[in-house]
Design an enzyme around this catalytic site. Structure first.
Site, PDB file in Angstrom:
ATOM      1  N   LYS A  52       6.387 -58.432  68.859  1.00 59.40           N
ATOM      2  CA  LYS A  52       6.825 -59.768  68.915  1.00 59.40           C
ATOM      3  C   LYS A  52       8.264 -59.621  69.717  1.00 59.40           C
ATOM      4  CE  LYS A  52       5.254 -60.858  64.302  1.00 59.40           C
ATOM      5  NZ  LYS A  52       5.553 -61.281  62.904  1.00 59.40           N
ATOM      6  N   GLN A  96       9.003 -60.187  58.014  1.00 60.53           N
ATOM      7  CA  GLN A  96       7.484 -59.486  58.031  1.00 60.53           C
ATOM      8  C   GLN A  96       7.082 -59.089  56.779  1.00 60.53           C
ATOM      9  OE1 GLN A  96       5.852 -59.241  61.030  1.00 60.53           O
ATOM     10  NE2 GLN A  96       4.342 -58.191  59.761  1.00 60.53           N
ATOM     11  N   ASP A 119       7.080 -69.297  60.557  1.00 59.73           N
ATOM     12  CA  ASP A 119       5.690 -69.009  60.166  1.00 59.73           C
ATOM     13  C   ASP A 119       4.960 -69.962  59.201  1.00 59.73           C
ATOM     14  OD1 ASP A 119       3.588 -67.533  60.861  1.00 59.73           O
ATOM     15  OD2 ASP A 119       3.997 -66.013  59.297  1.00 59.73           O
TER      16      ASP A 119
END
Length: 283
Positions: A52, A96, A119
């Site tokens: 990422k 994460q 997200d």
């Protein structure tokens, strides 16, 4: 012979579009920014976060990494998120997963400002998605990337019989909402479903996010079906594979996403796309 849905190719096209948007923003003196929080030493998480960060740098997106040891307190993580929430240079925040057991993951997600929840997992954004509101809000990146793939391959979702395997908040539930919003007819199956393969054999489109190799075989799909394999597993030889075991030469599956090279690249490309979109929304 089964046809491959090339996630790498579509992701490359999406990244080029995102890069162009970053250039346009730069002309206004604006640089999109994403912050990623990583807790612990999970090798897969570290690799994914590194990918990422690398992609963000390639596209001209400012990337902030916040890494913590496995024993970091929940308070420290939440305080970090609150600081990022108030940082005007950060457009998207991602934590994460998985997090250590002593940290309440939902509490952490709820702390992320809905406007920076890149997200799309904050309950407000999930609610917006299920209500199909005509507003600007982030959506879970993997399901959104899958929708982009299906659009690029001109798959007609209107009335299509779709089976989603798995009901996670990251894939299954937002995928259900996106498909409902696209007028598909959806069945969600999971570990408690009896005779699961009877559902996949009748489906036009199957989206599998089980996380177990050989969950499905060639015979578990009807001829011509579209199969989206979200699984990320290692076989006995340590090779990365998905949930579906098939013979590319003899399979009657119509189209399938390979692992690797299918959904994975689209997830990261969508994360970058959404970061830039959220930057644009805030202007």
């Amino acid at each position: 012979m089964v046809k491959i849905i090339d996630g790498r190719k579509v992701a490359k096209q999406l990244n080029e579009s995102t890069k162009q948007k970053v250039r346009e923003l730069a002309k206004k003196g604006v640089t999109p920014g994403i912050a990623v929080i990583l807790v612990g030493n999970n090798d897969a998480s570290r690799r994914y976060v590194h990918m990422k960060e690398k992609k963000a740098n390639e596209l001209g997106i400012n990337s902030i990494m916040k890494t913590f040891s496995e024993d970091v307190s929940e308070k420290v993580v939440i305080d970090t998120i609150n600081k990022l929430n108030s940082n005007p240079k950060v457009n998207g925040i991602l934590v994460q997963s998985p997090l250590p057991k002593h940290i309440n993951e939902q509490k952490v997600i709820n702390t992320i400002s809905p406007e920076k929840d890149v997200d799309g997992l904050n309950p407000i954004n999930i609610g917006n998605l299920f209500l199909n509101l005509d507003e600007k809000y982030p959506v879970a990146c993997t399901p959104k990337g899958i929708m982009t793939l299906l659009e690029k391959y001109q798959v007609n979702l209107d009335g299509a019989k779709v089976v989603i395997i798995g009901r996670s908040s990251i894939v299954g539930k937002p995928m259900l909402a996106l498909m409902l919003n696209a007028n598909a007819t959806i069945t969600v199956v999971h570990s408690h479903t009896k005779n699961l393969k009877a559902y996949t054999q009748a489906a036009d489109i199957v989206i599998s996010s089980v996380g177990k190799y050989k969950t499905l075989e060639d015979k578990d799909f009807k001829p011509g079906a579209y199969v989206i394999d979200v699984g990320q597993n290692l076989d006995s030889n340590g090779k990365l594979v998905g949930d579906v075991n098939y013979d590319p030469k003899t399979s009657e599956i119509g189209y399938i996403t390979p692992v690797p090279g299918g959904v994975g690249p689209m997830t990261i490309a969508t994360l970058m796309q959404q970061t830039v979109e959220m930057c644009e929304w805030g202007l």
